[in-house]
Design a protein around this motif. Structure first.
Motif, PDB file in Angstrom:
ATOM      1  N   SER A  38       0.855  -1.190   0.000  1.00  0.00           N
ATOM      2  CA  SER A  38       0.000   0.000   0.000  1.00  0.00           C
ATOM      3  C   SER A  38       0.888   1.237   0.000  1.00  0.00           C
ATOM      4  O   SER A  38       2.059   1.173   0.363  1.00  0.00           O
ATOM      5  CB  SER A  38      -0.894   0.031   1.244  1.00  0.00           C
ATOM      6  OG  SER A  38      -1.746  -1.079   1.269  1.00  0.00           O
ATOM      7  N   ALA A  39       0.313   2.355  -0.398  1.00  0.00           N
ATOM      8  CA  ALA A  39       1.041   3.628  -0.358  1.00  0.00           C
ATOM      9  C   ALA A  39       0.665   4.370   0.919  1.00  0.00           C
ATOM     10  O   ALA A  39      -0.498   4.374   1.329  1.00  0.00           O
ATOM     11  CB  ALA A  39       0.702   4.471  -1.578  1.00  0.00           C
ATOM     12  N   VAL A  40       1.655   4.981   1.524  1.00  0.00           N
ATOM     13  CA  VAL A  40       1.444   5.795   2.720  1.00  0.00           C
ATOM     14  C   VAL A  40       1.773   7.234   2.354  1.00  0.00           C
ATOM     15  O   VAL A  40       2.914   7.546   1.995  1.00  0.00           O
ATOM     16  CB  VAL A  40       2.328   5.316   3.885  1.00  0.00           C
ATOM     17  CG1 VAL A  40       2.117   6.191   5.113  1.00  0.00           C
ATOM     18  CG2 VAL A  40       2.068   3.841   4.201  1.00  0.00           C
ATOM     19  N   ASP A  50      -3.935   0.806  -2.744  1.00  0.00           N
ATOM     20  CA  ASP A  50      -4.644   1.639  -1.775  1.00  0.00           C
ATOM     21  C   ASP A  50      -3.683   2.651  -1.170  1.00  0.00           C
ATOM     22  O   ASP A  50      -2.484   2.378  -1.017  1.00  0.00           O
ATOM     23  CB  ASP A  50      -5.242   0.777  -0.658  1.00  0.00           C
ATOM     24  CG  ASP A  50      -6.420  -0.059  -1.141  1.00  0.00           C
ATOM     25  OD1 ASP A  50      -7.094   0.354  -2.107  1.00  0.00           O
ATOM     26  OD2 ASP A  50      -6.661  -1.129  -0.553  1.00  0.00           O
ATOM     27  N   VAL A  51      -4.213   3.817  -0.812  1.00  0.00           N
ATOM     28  CA  VAL A  51      -3.406   4.900  -0.251  1.00  0.00           C
ATOM     29  C   VAL A  51      -3.957   5.257   1.125  1.00  0.00           C
ATOM     30  O   VAL A  51      -5.161   5.495   1.285  1.00  0.00           O
ATOM     31  CB  VAL A  51      -3.436   6.155  -1.158  1.00  0.00           C
ATOM     32  CG1 VAL A  51      -2.612   7.276  -0.543  1.00  0.00           C
ATOM     33  CG2 VAL A  51      -2.943   5.821  -2.554  1.00  0.00           C
ATOM     34  N   LYS A  70      -8.097   6.572   4.562  1.00  0.00           N
ATOM     35  CA  LYS A  70      -7.857   5.925   3.271  1.00  0.00           C
ATOM     36  C   LYS A  70      -8.413   6.803   2.155  1.00  0.00           C
ATOM     37  O   LYS A  70      -9.504   7.343   2.278  1.00  0.00           O
ATOM     38  CB  LYS A  70      -8.550   4.557   3.251  1.00  0.00           C
ATOM     39  CG  LYS A  70      -8.333   3.771   1.987  1.00  0.00           C
ATOM     40  CD  LYS A  70      -9.016   2.406   2.092  1.00  0.00           C
ATOM     41  CE  LYS A  70      -8.862   1.614   0.817  1.00  0.00           C
ATOM     42  NZ  LYS A  70      -9.535   0.303   0.912  1.00  0.00           N
ATOM     43  N   LEU A  71      -7.642   6.933   1.075  1.00  0.00           N
ATOM     44  CA  LEU A  71      -8.079   7.721  -0.082  1.00  0.00           C
ATOM     45  C   LEU A  71      -9.185   6.963  -0.806  1.00  0.00           C
ATOM     46  O   LEU A  71      -9.020   5.797  -1.155  1.00  0.00           O
ATOM     47  CB  LEU A  71      -6.904   7.982  -1.021  1.00  0.00           C
ATOM     48  CG  LEU A  71      -7.169   8.865  -2.239  1.00  0.00           C
ATOM     49  CD1 LEU A  71      -7.580  10.282  -1.801  1.00  0.00           C
ATOM     50  CD2 LEU A  71      -5.932   8.931  -3.126  1.00  0.00           C
ATOM     51  N   ASN A 125      -3.299  14.090  -7.183  1.00  0.00           N
ATOM     52  CA  ASN A 125      -3.264  13.577  -8.556  1.00  0.00           C
ATOM     53  C   ASN A 125      -2.262  12.432  -8.687  1.00  0.00           C
ATOM     54  O   ASN A 125      -2.536  11.436  -9.356  1.00  0.00           O
ATOM     55  CB  ASN A 125      -2.938  14.684  -9.551  1.00  0.00           C
ATOM     56  CG  ASN A 125      -4.101  15.622  -9.770  1.00  0.00           C
ATOM     57  OD1 ASN A 125      -5.251  15.248  -9.579  1.00  0.00           O
ATOM     58  ND2 ASN A 125      -3.810  16.844 -10.153  1.00  0.00           N
ATOM     59  N   MET A 126      -1.099  12.555  -8.049  1.00  0.00           N
ATOM     60  CA  MET A 126      -0.118  11.470  -8.057  1.00  0.00           C
ATOM     61  C   MET A 126      -0.705  10.220  -7.404  1.00  0.00           C
ATOM     62  O   MET A 126      -0.585   9.112  -7.934  1.00  0.00           O
ATOM     63  CB  MET A 126       1.152  11.871  -7.290  1.00  0.00           C
ATOM     64  CG  MET A 126       2.055  12.848  -7.977  1.00  0.00           C
ATOM     65  SD  MET A 126       3.434  13.447  -6.916  1.00  0.00           S
ATOM     66  CE  MET A 126       4.116  11.967  -6.215  1.00  0.00           C
ATOM     67  N   LEU A 127      -1.332  10.418  -6.252  1.00  0.00           N
ATOM     68  CA  LEU A 127      -1.855   9.291  -5.480  1.00  0.00           C
ATOM     69  C   LEU A 127      -2.990   8.579  -6.213  1.00  0.00           C
ATOM     70  O   LEU A 127      -3.098   7.354  -6.153  1.00  0.00           O
ATOM     71  CB  LEU A 127      -2.335   9.769  -4.102  1.00  0.00           C
ATOM     72  CG  LEU A 127      -1.265  10.374  -3.191  1.00  0.00           C
ATOM     73  CD1 LEU A 127      -1.906  10.933  -1.934  1.00  0.00           C
ATOM     74  CD2 LEU A 127      -0.180   9.360  -2.868  1.00  0.00           C
TER      75      LEU A 127
END
Length: 107
Positions: free
Chosen positions: A46-48, A78-79, A104-105, A70-72
């Motif tokens: 996952s991305a943090v 999942d972010v 969470k995004l 926009n990057m995420l």
């Protein structure tokens, strides 16, 4: 000005390189001194997301946040982001509560 962060920016801002690989944006002064860093790192599939500010003007902080989101949104994982405060800013940029201290995004 907002631009992609370099290793030198990260060292100048934090005093050392982060212990993990990060993909980040940096807000710099007219003297090219880092004022804020925002980005993400990958952990456990996952991305943090993270953001650290010192003296970034509000308008520039909002511009940087929009670019970061926009990057995420282009990531295939999942972010998540840790909450600092009441979550109003995270909610504004599309995050929702996941646990009591992690958001969470939304896809």
């Amino acid at each position: 000005m907002i631009r992609e962060a370099t290793r030198s920016d990260l060292i100048a801002f934090y005093g050392r390189l982060p212990p993990m690989t990060v993909h980040a944006l940096v807000s710099v002064s007219t003297d090219d001194e880092p004022r804020g860093v925002a980005g993400y790192f990958v952990k456990g599939g996952s991305a943090v997301a993270f953001s650290n500010q010192k003296s970034t003007p509000k308008r520039e902080a909002v511009e940087g946040a929009k670019r970061l989101i926009n990057m995420l949104r282009n990531l295939a994982v999942d972010v998540y982001a840790g909450i600092d405060g009441d979550g109003r800013v995270l909610r504004h940029f599309g995050f929702e509560p996941y646990t009591s201290d992690v958001w969470k995004l939304k896809k």
